[in-house]
Write an enzyme that holds these catalytic residues in place. Sequence first.
Site, PDB file in Angstrom:
ATOM      1  CE1 TYR A   1     -20.981  -2.522  39.676  1.00 21.48           C
ATOM      2  CE2 TYR A   1     -22.367  -0.763  38.810  1.00 21.48           C
ATOM      3  CZ  TYR A   1     -21.106  -1.288  39.065  1.00 21.48           C
ATOM      4  OH  TYR A   1     -19.993  -0.606  38.706  1.00 21.48           O
TER       5      TYR A   1
ATOM      6  CD  GLU B   1     -21.877  12.002  13.839  1.00 25.16           C
ATOM      7  OE1 GLU B   1     -21.941  12.327  12.642  1.00 25.16           O
ATOM      8  OE2 GLU B   1     -20.887  11.450  14.332  1.00 25.16           O
TER       9      GLU B   1
ATOM     10  CG  ASP C   1     -18.620  14.163  11.829  1.00 25.67           C
ATOM     11  OD1 ASP C   1     -19.051  15.333  11.861  1.00 25.67           O
ATOM     12  OD2 ASP C   1     -18.004  13.625  12.773  1.00 25.67           O
TER      13      ASP C   1
END
Lengths: 532, 386
Positions: free
Chosen positions: B105, B206, B258
């Site tokens: 910004y 995870e 996973d």
Amino acid sequence: MPRRQQQLESFRSMTPSQFFYEYREVAGFGSPSRALYQTVRELVENALDATDVHGILPDIYIAIEREPENPNYYRVTVEDNGIGIQPQHVPYAFGQVLYSSKYRLRQARGRFGLGAKMAILYGQIRTGKPVEVYTSPQGSNKIYFFRIKIDIQRNRPIVLTRAEFPNPSGWHGTRVSVVVEGDWPRARSRIHTYIQRTAIAAPYANIVFRDPDNRIVIYRRRITKLPPIPREVKPHPHGVDIELLKQLIAKTNAKTLLEFMVEAFQGVGKKTAEAFLEYAKLDKNLDPRTLDDKKLEYLARKLREYPKFRAPSADALSPFGPEIIEAGLRAILEPEFVTAVTRRPKAYEGHPFIVEVGIAYGGKIPPMNEPMLLRYANKIPLLYDEKADVAWKVVDPRNFDWKAYLVNFPAPIAVLTHIASTKVPYKGVGKESVADVPEIENELRNALREAARRLRDYLLKKKREEEAKKRIITFMKYTPEVASSLATILKDMGVREEDVRKMLLNIMKKKLGIEDDKFHKLIQGLEVSIEE
Amino acid sequence: MAEYIDQVDREARKRALKVFQETFKMLYDQIARGEPPYMMLPKRTLANTIYDEKRKLLLLGPEKLKRSFLDLNESKKFMQTLLMAKIIYEALERDEYPTIRDLYYRGKHTIIYREPGGRRHEENTWDEQRESDAVIRDIEVLTGLLREEMLILSKEKGKVVGNMRIRSGGDVIDLSKMGHGAYAIEPTPDLIEFVDVDAEYVLVVEKDAVFQQLHRIGFWRRHKAILITSAGQPDRATRRFVRRLSEELKLPVYILTDADPYGWYIYSVFKIGSITLSYESERLATPSARFIGVSMTDIFGYGKKKPYLSEKERRNYIIKAKDADIKRAYELMNYKWFQTKKWQIEIKIFLDKKSKLEIEALTSKGLKFLADKYLPEKIETGDWIE
Ligand SMILES: Nc1ncnc2c1ncn2[C@@H]1O[C@H](COP(=O)(O)OP(=O)(O)OP(=O)(O)O)[C@@H](O)[C@H]1O
Ligand SMILES: [Mg+2]
């Protein structure tokens, strides 16, 4: 034995007016829309022939009006400020097919002695109206008025009215008015295009056109330079045949072949004539009138063969010249770039010709898949049968390597071609396309290459300048941030933003390698500000 | 305010300011000599990422990019780099801790320029944070300073619990007394001091949800583990923190993801580094990290190994692989660091069965199963992939 049935053929002769009445479509009078267009053309071309060919800056007024009695009848009126016509010639000039003042060896738009009469004939057979002519020859204190019809059977003028008026203002010129059956809606765009193209090639003319929709188009004079006035020349020996030889011999007073050669042909002096006669093994003291057909055939052949005659004279020609072409293209097409090439005179079959090519690029010209082709022959714009014309063959992107000249289609490009000759090899009496004469084709190609090379140079320069501009804008707009950053990080070392900016500007200038004033011009007016 | 600022921070600032001055002085000198200014940056592309087989690290290759201000294609990037440098420099001077979003910004301005002839154009210094983030990475490689060393913060993502005490910003924090919550790993993990620890290994999960479940049933207490989650792709702080646990405390690190190509890649990022941040691998990677599961052989078995899931469970839990998964698997297969026997078997089974599985499937089978059978058994028997 039955008597053999005998079928008797019946014979009769035809006058030229009858012939062209029967075959009017060969002269461009096949349909009402085409006829309206052709009528405008014939009258406008006569008007221009009466002006620029004689050194007069043309003022041409053209009007097409609907006749009140029939919506398909149109009155076409063309007025010029030309040399006018001697009153004794007027009936024949407008009332006898194949009567002309232009059967001479010099360049003019007119050629066949047919144009005006075709319009009159066509008008007369449908509408029954005569042609109306006002004319005042240069220097005359009278204005003559005629109403004329053509006796088509006999090819004779019928003068319905003849009147004379005083000419106090000293006006000279001609105003011709015919009523023809036409189809304005279908002819509209062709006619407007025709007049526009005429104006492109005659920027030295004022042309005003009022059409049946009451639209008035004015093409104002852009330059006061006229093309050179063509001078009549004698025939060139390479363009000779038996018939021409006979005509020349009938006219001559020469007693010997040597004298005849010098008198009858252009570019032939005593020395050349002697050398030729020696080459042809002909006795130079022979009386030309004693030559029989066999001898004449031999002489004509040798004349055409002899390689050492001087090239045909270009005095009879009147090219536009680059200045006129450029002015015309610039005024009408409003391109960003224009160039024109007028080639040196060349000849084919003893006829001198000059090829000219103009190129207009960019600006208001819309990008198209093929070049816009503006064809001219002896200053006449040619609109029909474009693809059959030798000029199209030359500019066709399939035959001409436009890419090599940095033109990639679709491209905003117009090509003007002009063939000026004492004999333009038209494909028909309607004067709509030019035949493939190898000499002309080659010259067209050479001229196009020459013009296209200049276009390429221009495009290259433009590309370079645009790139430089793009660079400068890019650098300039980022410079404030770069300078501010360095000044912030290095403030303890006394680095000031303003100095960094100046140094960056100098580096940029050096890198781009442009001169001072150009650089300033480029950055002038370039403002950069930052909105936090 | 000054007295609250850590001495460690202050030192870091001073050092960073000096490095900035030195780096950008070189640019200024080019300009002062009248030369077009340029900087040389290592190329951050896959082609210029080198896998160091010996050290098992993903490193930045030798290829350099010349970013010159007067090069039309590089000019804007050049400006952006300087703009970012200026903002970071000012933040350092003012004792601020900007986040990368703050920097985005702060640097986002509109440049308005009027061409000769009057056409007005507007252009933003940058439009998306992706652009400013990329420039931050450029400044890191240009100055040799990591963003943490420039006191730039990023969002905290990683969490940790375990039998361990640390000191951060002068406070001692007991990671075993976090209730149901956890300690958010701060963006400057190098400023953390390890006070004491009682653990045998580190388990990185995870999935945040699985982390919470294991935490609530007291997994770490029972099995003497430091429990960490990266909540998806690990951020730099989590990676650095894990690395320090491995390097300084010599704890083995196990990673649970996973069973799919994305999980595998998360593991490889922990272990050897990532392609976009390869210049930091030396500091962030944990080369000894082990992939504990869920592995394809856990699901389907392999050779003598029996699967952890029954035929019926497989039918219920397995998800069909998507085209994107398959494509990613083929990509991974070509990465040097996946070209070990065990990984090639994993990928082959995956491509063969076209199936994947989430860790949650194991908690569905029973949280206890995951905590007290699956994990301990695999660690005990050494059933992991390096
Ligand atoms: N506006 C005019 N001003 C002066 N003379 C004219 C004008 N219009 C026609 N003439 C004369 O009338 C003659 C006949 O014109 P016409 O258009 O029929 O034939 P042309 O122009 O000679 O040849 P073409 O058939 O090629 O047009 C011209 O040769 C010219 O002498
Ligand atoms: Mg005519």
